[in-house]
Design a protein around this motif. Sequence first.
Motif, PDB file in Angstrom:
ATOM      1  N   ALA A 179       0.727  -1.166   0.078  1.00 17.33           N
ATOM      2  CA  ALA A 179      -0.021  -0.003   0.107  1.00 17.33           C
ATOM      3  C   ALA A 179       0.972   1.121  -0.001  1.00 17.33           C
ATOM      4  CB  ALA A 179      -0.917  -0.104   1.042  1.00 17.33           C
ATOM      5  N   SER A 180       1.875   1.219   0.627  1.00 15.77           N
ATOM      6  CA  SER A 180       2.957   2.330   0.590  1.00 15.77           C
ATOM      7  C   SER A 180       4.060   2.495  -0.402  1.00 15.77           C
ATOM      8  CB  SER A 180       3.730   2.547   2.107  1.00 15.77           C
ATOM      9  OG  SER A 180       4.525   1.346   2.031  1.00 15.77           O
ATOM     10  N   GLY A 181       3.882   1.514  -1.434  1.00 16.54           N
ATOM     11  CA  GLY A 181       4.797   1.648  -2.503  1.00 16.54           C
ATOM     12  C   GLY A 181       6.172   1.165  -2.002  1.00 16.54           C
ATOM     13  N   THR A 182       6.673   0.694  -0.988  1.00 22.94           N
ATOM     14  CA  THR A 182       7.813   0.486  -0.547  1.00 22.94           C
ATOM     15  C   THR A 182       8.284  -1.024  -0.750  1.00 22.94           C
ATOM     16  OG1 THR A 182       6.962   0.039   1.936  1.00 22.94           O
ATOM     17  CG2 THR A 182       7.730   2.284   1.178  1.00 22.94           C
ATOM     18  N   ALA A 183       7.309  -2.057  -1.100  1.00 22.00           N
ATOM     19  CA  ALA A 183       7.533  -3.330  -1.255  1.00 22.00           C
ATOM     20  C   ALA A 183       8.405  -3.553  -2.506  1.00 22.00           C
ATOM     21  CB  ALA A 183       6.287  -4.024  -1.605  1.00 22.00           C
ATOM     22  N   THR A 184       9.417  -4.542  -2.073  1.00 22.88           N
ATOM     23  CA  THR A 184      10.456  -4.970  -3.120  1.00 22.88           C
ATOM     24  C   THR A 184       9.734  -6.071  -3.986  1.00 22.88           C
ATOM     25  OG1 THR A 184      11.164  -6.936  -1.871  1.00 22.88           O
ATOM     26  CG2 THR A 184      12.213  -4.948  -1.498  1.00 22.88           C
ATOM     27  N   PRO A 185      10.551  -6.305  -5.355  1.00 22.60           N
ATOM     28  CA  PRO A 185       9.781  -7.223  -6.027  1.00 22.60           C
ATOM     29  C   PRO A 185       9.634  -8.555  -5.522  1.00 22.60           C
ATOM     30  CG  PRO A 185      11.653  -5.934  -7.145  1.00 22.60           C
ATOM     31  CD  PRO A 185      11.519  -5.524  -5.813  1.00 22.60           C
ATOM     32  N   ALA A 186      10.461  -8.956  -4.667  1.00 21.25           N
ATOM     33  CA  ALA A 186      10.398 -10.261  -3.996  1.00 21.25           C
ATOM     34  C   ALA A 186       9.165 -10.070  -2.914  1.00 21.25           C
ATOM     35  CB  ALA A 186      11.444 -10.795  -3.104  1.00 21.25           C
ATOM     36  N   MET A 187       8.889  -9.092  -2.028  1.00 22.64           N
ATOM     37  CA  MET A 187       7.814  -8.910  -1.541  1.00 22.64           C
ATOM     38  C   MET A 187       6.537  -8.846  -2.232  1.00 22.64           C
ATOM     39  SD  MET A 187       9.432  -6.080   0.991  1.00 22.64           S
ATOM     40  CE  MET A 187       7.840  -5.788   2.210  1.00 22.64           C
ATOM     41  N   THR A 188       6.457  -8.257  -3.111  1.00 18.57           N
ATOM     42  CA  THR A 188       5.277  -8.324  -4.188  1.00 18.57           C
ATOM     43  C   THR A 188       4.906  -9.632  -4.618  1.00 18.57           C
ATOM     44  OG1 THR A 188       5.807  -5.953  -4.851  1.00 18.57           O
ATOM     45  CG2 THR A 188       4.221  -7.477  -6.282  1.00 18.57           C
ATOM     46  N   ALA A 189       6.054 -10.329  -5.153  1.00 15.75           N
ATOM     47  CA  ALA A 189       5.640 -11.841  -5.528  1.00 15.75           C
ATOM     48  C   ALA A 189       5.156 -12.712  -4.373  1.00 15.75           C
ATOM     49  CB  ALA A 189       7.107 -12.703  -6.247  1.00 15.75           C
ATOM     50  N   GLU A 190       5.731 -12.550  -3.304  1.00 13.30           N
ATOM     51  CA  GLU A 190       5.397 -13.302  -2.051  1.00 13.30           C
ATOM     52  C   GLU A 190       3.642 -12.830  -1.769  1.00 13.30           C
ATOM     53  OE1 GLU A 190       6.372 -14.163   2.741  1.00 13.30           O
ATOM     54  OE2 GLU A 190       7.621 -12.679   1.444  1.00 13.30           O
ATOM     55  N   TRP A 191       3.441 -11.563  -1.666  1.00 15.87           N
ATOM     56  CA  TRP A 191       2.136 -11.437  -1.569  1.00 15.87           C
ATOM     57  C   TRP A 191       1.103 -11.937  -2.586  1.00 15.87           C
ATOM     58  CZ3 TRP A 191      -1.028  -9.392   1.804  1.00 15.87           C
ATOM     59  CH2 TRP A 191      -2.224  -8.773   1.554  1.00 15.87           C
TER      60      TRP A 191
END
Length: 437
Positions: A179-191
């Motif tokens: 939501a804050s736009g601070t997610a890394t690509p790995a975090m986005t993939a995990e989500w």
Amino acid sequence: MTATAPTGDRYLSIDAVRGFAVLGILLMNITGMAGPTFGYIDPTYAGGTTPADLWTWAVNHVLTDGKMRGLFTMLFGASTVLIADRAEQGRIQQGGGLGPVATHYRRMFWLLVIGMLHAYFLWWGDILVCYAVAGLLVFPFRKLDPKLLVALGALILVLVVAHNVYGANQMRALSDAIASGTATPAMTAEWNQAQLLISPPASMGDGEIRLFRGGFMEALQARAYVAVLMQLFVEPPDGFPEAIGQMLIGMALFKSGFFTLKWSTKAYATAMAVGYLIAVPVTAWITWEIWDNGFDPLLRMNLDAWGAIPRPFIAIAHGSALLLLVRSGALSWLIDRFAAAGRMAFSNYLMTSIITTFLFCGFGLGLYGHLSRFEQLYVVGGIWVFILVWSKPWLERFQYGPFEWVWRSLVQWKPQPFVRRPPPPGSQGPASAEPAG
């Protein structure tokens, strides 16, 4: 027969509680059998949002979800001790035969095989594979002191809660980062991967409906997909350790006399008070919070993780209430029906899957996705009647339920006696069967 002593080599009290539990498990399983998988967790995803549907979810969430399975799992632990003891006695009396170790591990091997067939061909929510794996691990602990068994079981259950709360907090952190736009690509993939388990898209449910309403191979495809998710991603960190903890507690309860009516009435009443006056209100508050917040997936995940704490206390309260009923001698006709259902619990568990597969899949009546959550209760009631009606007369003619006979024959690697022989002249009744698995 009396309720406080074994008849032949069976306990009426154990059989009755087991029969009650196998009936109660269907109250939750029916949701995943009759409609899209995620409807089991979120009634707004599948199953209807009318007041009747939501109240059906709420009552089950408080009183049966995880509680009946928990009671059934505790009984599995109790049976592990009981069958091992009797296998040892039988080997001593007969001067040979399978001992407790060989008997148990053969039982678990064949339970695993049957469970895998059940999961992929009948019901993705199978518990037999989980029981087989957990049963392999708990057996060496069966001779421990009951207090130590309870302590070990409780520790495992607490660790499961801690793991799930941590996982829920991690999902919240991922959501905040997205939501804050601070997610890394790995975090986005995990989500994105986690969404399949905590908040799947509606298209996934639509796909399940299409496949389960299709032919046999289409239903097999849909069932296999969910079974793989369960066996690889859900059960190892959650279901397996929870079953181990509950089985250890079940061993302790059996050794302390809980399932054989050796507790005092005051002790059973205390267990009921803890379960119904403390654990149920806590679970009801959790249920209300989930409902009142629109089944928000992250909140639901967190609250359900904490909701595992009161779960075993409610399960034990259910068992205590039925055991006091058995001790009182009231409703003996119903207790006898419960006991017959419990002696055939393995067959009745598998029969519910056979019946519901025919009712809901496209190669049967094709009702998958057509019934609301409340309407599914009519199916549950019909199956309950079937189980209570057929179990007792079946056991009057046969030593075991049909699937119990198959399991025992595989364990012994030779056909077991099946048709019940007439009692010898002057005996009190027919020879009793061995304790149920």
